[in-house]
Design a protein around this motif. Sequence first.
Motif, PDB file in Angstrom:
ATOM      1  N   ASN A   5       0.838  -1.205   0.000  1.00  0.00           N
ATOM      2  CA  ASN A   5       0.000   0.000   0.000  1.00  0.00           C
ATOM      3  C   ASN A   5       0.871   1.252   0.000  1.00  0.00           C
ATOM      4  O   ASN A   5       2.106   1.177  -0.070  1.00  0.00           O
ATOM      5  CB  ASN A   5      -0.996  -0.029   1.160  1.00  0.00           C
ATOM      6  CG  ASN A   5      -0.347   0.134   2.535  1.00  0.00           C
ATOM      7  OD1 ASN A   5       0.822   0.514   2.663  1.00  0.00           O
ATOM      8  ND2 ASN A   5      -1.113  -0.156   3.581  1.00  0.00           N
ATOM      9  N   PHE A  63       1.708   3.311   2.247  1.00  0.00           N
ATOM     10  CA  PHE A  63       2.614   3.499   3.375  1.00  0.00           C
ATOM     11  C   PHE A  63       3.815   2.565   3.278  1.00  0.00           C
ATOM     12  O   PHE A  63       4.933   2.951   3.635  1.00  0.00           O
ATOM     13  CB  PHE A  63       1.838   3.313   4.674  1.00  0.00           C
ATOM     14  CG  PHE A  63       0.578   4.146   4.717  1.00  0.00           C
ATOM     15  CD1 PHE A  63       0.642   5.523   4.618  1.00  0.00           C
ATOM     16  CD2 PHE A  63      -0.677   3.550   4.781  1.00  0.00           C
ATOM     17  CE1 PHE A  63      -0.509   6.309   4.610  1.00  0.00           C
ATOM     18  CE2 PHE A  63      -1.833   4.310   4.779  1.00  0.00           C
ATOM     19  CZ  PHE A  63      -1.751   5.692   4.686  1.00  0.00           C
ATOM     20  N   LEU A  84      -1.147  12.594   6.014  1.00  0.00           N
ATOM     21  CA  LEU A  84      -1.670  11.378   5.406  1.00  0.00           C
ATOM     22  C   LEU A  84      -3.147  11.191   5.731  1.00  0.00           C
ATOM     23  O   LEU A  84      -3.693  11.813   6.644  1.00  0.00           O
ATOM     24  CB  LEU A  84      -0.866  10.167   5.890  1.00  0.00           C
ATOM     25  CG  LEU A  84      -0.845   9.913   7.410  1.00  0.00           C
ATOM     26  CD1 LEU A  84      -1.959   8.961   7.824  1.00  0.00           C
ATOM     27  CD2 LEU A  84       0.496   9.341   7.836  1.00  0.00           C
ATOM     28  N   THR A 144      -6.014   7.627   5.430  1.00  0.00           N
ATOM     29  CA  THR A 144      -6.176   6.228   5.051  1.00  0.00           C
ATOM     30  C   THR A 144      -7.493   6.035   4.301  1.00  0.00           C
ATOM     31  O   THR A 144      -8.412   6.866   4.388  1.00  0.00           O
ATOM     32  CB  THR A 144      -6.156   5.315   6.287  1.00  0.00           C
ATOM     33  OG1 THR A 144      -7.338   5.549   7.066  1.00  0.00           O
ATOM     34  CG2 THR A 144      -4.917   5.571   7.131  1.00  0.00           C
ATOM     35  N   ASP A 146     -10.172   5.886   6.940  1.00  0.00           N
ATOM     36  CA  ASP A 146     -10.463   7.126   7.655  1.00  0.00           C
ATOM     37  C   ASP A 146      -9.854   8.262   6.861  1.00  0.00           C
ATOM     38  O   ASP A 146      -8.642   8.457   6.865  1.00  0.00           O
ATOM     39  CB  ASP A 146      -9.883   7.085   9.070  1.00  0.00           C
ATOM     40  CG  ASP A 146     -10.204   8.341   9.872  1.00  0.00           C
ATOM     41  OD1 ASP A 146     -10.833   9.262   9.312  1.00  0.00           O
ATOM     42  OD2 ASP A 146      -9.814   8.405  11.056  1.00  0.00           O
ATOM     43  N   THR A 147     -10.689   9.027   6.178  1.00  0.00           N
ATOM     44  CA  THR A 147     -10.185  10.065   5.284  1.00  0.00           C
ATOM     45  C   THR A 147      -9.794  11.345   6.005  1.00  0.00           C
ATOM     46  O   THR A 147      -9.385  12.313   5.361  1.00  0.00           O
ATOM     47  CB  THR A 147     -11.235  10.395   4.208  1.00  0.00           C
ATOM     48  OG1 THR A 147     -12.451  10.821   4.844  1.00  0.00           O
ATOM     49  CG2 THR A 147     -11.517   9.174   3.343  1.00  0.00           C
ATOM     50  N   LEU A 202       0.429   1.152   9.795  1.00  0.00           N
ATOM     51  CA  LEU A 202      -0.434   1.366   8.639  1.00  0.00           C
ATOM     52  C   LEU A 202       0.010   0.604   7.396  1.00  0.00           C
ATOM     53  O   LEU A 202      -0.728   0.552   6.410  1.00  0.00           O
ATOM     54  CB  LEU A 202      -0.511   2.867   8.305  1.00  0.00           C
ATOM     55  CG  LEU A 202      -1.108   3.770   9.395  1.00  0.00           C
ATOM     56  CD1 LEU A 202      -1.104   5.223   8.937  1.00  0.00           C
ATOM     57  CD2 LEU A 202      -2.514   3.332   9.772  1.00  0.00           C
ATOM     58  N   THR A 206       1.771  -2.942   5.345  1.00  0.00           N
ATOM     59  CA  THR A 206       1.446  -4.370   5.271  1.00  0.00           C
ATOM     60  C   THR A 206       2.671  -5.243   5.060  1.00  0.00           C
ATOM     61  O   THR A 206       2.602  -6.450   5.234  1.00  0.00           O
ATOM     62  CB  THR A 206       0.468  -4.637   4.101  1.00  0.00           C
ATOM     63  OG1 THR A 206       1.103  -4.328   2.855  1.00  0.00           O
ATOM     64  CG2 THR A 206      -0.801  -3.815   4.243  1.00  0.00           C
ATOM     65  N   TRP A 241      -6.394   1.867  -3.286  1.00  0.00           N
ATOM     66  CA  TRP A 241      -7.466   1.834  -2.292  1.00  0.00           C
ATOM     67  C   TRP A 241      -7.838   3.225  -1.776  1.00  0.00           C
ATOM     68  O   TRP A 241      -8.843   3.389  -1.104  1.00  0.00           O
ATOM     69  CB  TRP A 241      -7.054   0.946  -1.129  1.00  0.00           C
ATOM     70  CG  TRP A 241      -6.741  -0.449  -1.570  1.00  0.00           C
ATOM     71  CD1 TRP A 241      -7.626  -1.426  -1.947  1.00  0.00           C
ATOM     72  CD2 TRP A 241      -5.434  -1.020  -1.710  1.00  0.00           C
ATOM     73  NE1 TRP A 241      -6.957  -2.564  -2.298  1.00  0.00           N
ATOM     74  CE2 TRP A 241      -5.613  -2.356  -2.175  1.00  0.00           C
ATOM     75  CE3 TRP A 241      -4.137  -0.565  -1.497  1.00  0.00           C
ATOM     76  CZ2 TRP A 241      -4.549  -3.212  -2.415  1.00  0.00           C
ATOM     77  CZ3 TRP A 241      -3.067  -1.404  -1.744  1.00  0.00           C
ATOM     78  CH2 TRP A 241      -3.280  -2.711  -2.200  1.00  0.00           C
ATOM     79  N   ASN A 296      -5.457   5.136   0.076  1.00  0.00           N
ATOM     80  CA  ASN A 296      -4.467   5.587   1.051  1.00  0.00           C
ATOM     81  C   ASN A 296      -3.564   6.613   0.381  1.00  0.00           C
ATOM     82  O   ASN A 296      -3.167   6.446  -0.786  1.00  0.00           O
ATOM     83  CB  ASN A 296      -3.619   4.409   1.535  1.00  0.00           C
ATOM     84  CG  ASN A 296      -4.442   3.340   2.215  1.00  0.00           C
ATOM     85  OD1 ASN A 296      -5.096   3.597   3.224  1.00  0.00           O
ATOM     86  ND2 ASN A 296      -4.413   2.122   1.666  1.00  0.00           N
ATOM     87  N   ILE A 322      -0.320   9.771   1.074  1.00  0.00           N
ATOM     88  CA  ILE A 322       0.647  10.368   1.989  1.00  0.00           C
ATOM     89  C   ILE A 322       1.524  11.358   1.246  1.00  0.00           C
ATOM     90  O   ILE A 322       1.920  11.129   0.098  1.00  0.00           O
ATOM     91  CB  ILE A 322       1.515   9.285   2.678  1.00  0.00           C
ATOM     92  CG1 ILE A 322       2.521   9.925   3.662  1.00  0.00           C
ATOM     93  CG2 ILE A 322       2.219   8.393   1.660  1.00  0.00           C
ATOM     94  CD1 ILE A 322       3.230   8.917   4.547  1.00  0.00           C
TER      95      ILE A 322
END
Length: 578
Positions: free
Chosen positions: A22, A24, A52, A54, A57-58, A110, A112, A396, A398, A400
Amino acid sequence: MCASTHWLASATAQSVLERGGNAFDAATAGAFVLHVAEPHLNGPGGDLVAVLATAADTSPFVLAGQGHAPRGATIEHFLGEGLDHVPGAGALAAAVPGAVDSWLWLLAELGTWELSDVLAYAIGYAERGVPVAPQLARVLATVEGLFREHWPTSYALWMPEGRVPQPYTTLVNATYARTLHRLAAAGTGATRTARIHSARDTWRTGFVAAAVAEFAAVPHRHSSGGDHAGVITAADFADFAPVLEPAVTAQFRRTTVAKAGLWSQGPVLLQALTLLDHFDDEQINPSTALGIHTITEAVKLAMADREAYYGHLAPEDAESVVRRLLSPRYSKERAHLIGEVASTEFRPGDIGIAPYTPPLLPRRPAHQAAGVGEPTVQQTGETRGDTCHIDVVDRWGNIISATPSGGWLQSSPAVPELGFSLGTRLQMAWLDPAAPSRLAPGKRPRTTLSPTLLLRDGTPVAALGTPGGDQQDQWQLQYLVRTLALGLAPQEAIDAPAFHTTAVVSSFWPRTWAPGGLVVEDRVGDAVIAELAERGHEVTVSGPWSQGRLSVVTRDPGTGVLQAAANPRGAQGYAVGR
């Protein structure tokens, strides 16, 4: 999509995305590659600020990876060393390194991917080498004498053959590769998250902290011209922890702009935007003399407030100050101060708190000390030190925007066991107890690192930023005006002629200012330059492609379409995606 200040970091981040990681995961991998590819612009001993959001959670959050002042970094100690400013180079100016620990925290919480997979890119480049960009060769040439005479560990690391590496040759850093190998091997535990936090503990309490503390305690040459020992200890490393905090926001042309708080210069951009929102599009067009003038005067007012009120304040105090600085009434009052001619005054506003006035020392262009990395752009437009930047958005949603900096190879002597230098962010703190950004143990120095996130109707639509020290928010301001007010596409806005004012109290040693100064790329045209001079600006004309290293990624929440753009200046930034 990803964009950064170096093609190897962009390629690394894109590789992670292609392999299922992702945003991050990708940003972290790219950031460690930046340590290797742009060691003159950032390093593991430096710091980090990111904004950033996610997919889950925007809401915009800030990753505060700016290290604090060590326990021994007191005003009394510096004055006792015969200093009236924190030096711009040397370990005495080192804040606790925050970049590595913060990237690892982000990856653990955050991301993976496993740490070893993320670090493999940087390890590979450190072991096999990266091409020496022309700017890196120029920086090494300027500090060759300093390294040879005073910083032998740096000379051995960066000039292993007894001479400055030439452009496009290959530069390796086997020592840093070993440090990363040790860090990855230290990651033990039953889960991915546990393994990464185990590596964090090793960074904060193990061999890295011990080596830094032992080496920094040996007196060495600083930019002040004297020899001093650093005050950072292993215990200071253990004191640091990254923080995820809500972003500070403001509206401009129906778009929400999210920034870091008063411990950064981020609210400068928000203040300038709220002032410019009182003008119509024609009055703030950055391609005209009137627009350059209006934007410049707004920046001067916001920057004066930065010196008067910004610093690492208690949360309740910071909230109160930000609320007053961004209030509609205050911004309207400040906008009315913008006249037809350039101001050369230091003009902080009245928010019901006594403003701090720093020493207004005239800038001396000839004043230069070897090893001083920032400020990034001289009045001529010539770049000598700098910062890095990376933006990533994934499939997705996400997203940053991250600005790593500090710990560049010319900031302090290289720690021989680790392969990197400490940063010098404490140079942004005043040795004056009355200053809101005063030096104090445990306080973050007021950083210039200033990434940006844009949202519409609560959904992130862009992440952007640039290196540039005091110019970071100035160049981003021009980009936002061009895209949000004038409708330019991201790449068009980045490519457009840039400018910045030097009527700013520099955040970097020796903390000077140049009232009335304005640096413009010559592409703005002779007529615009002449009108700016008539308005009272002291105009310095820089090269046609000399200012700013902006990059950006965007996401259309309706269609899911992603875009990216990067700066062509220096032929080093790169945008990539699919």
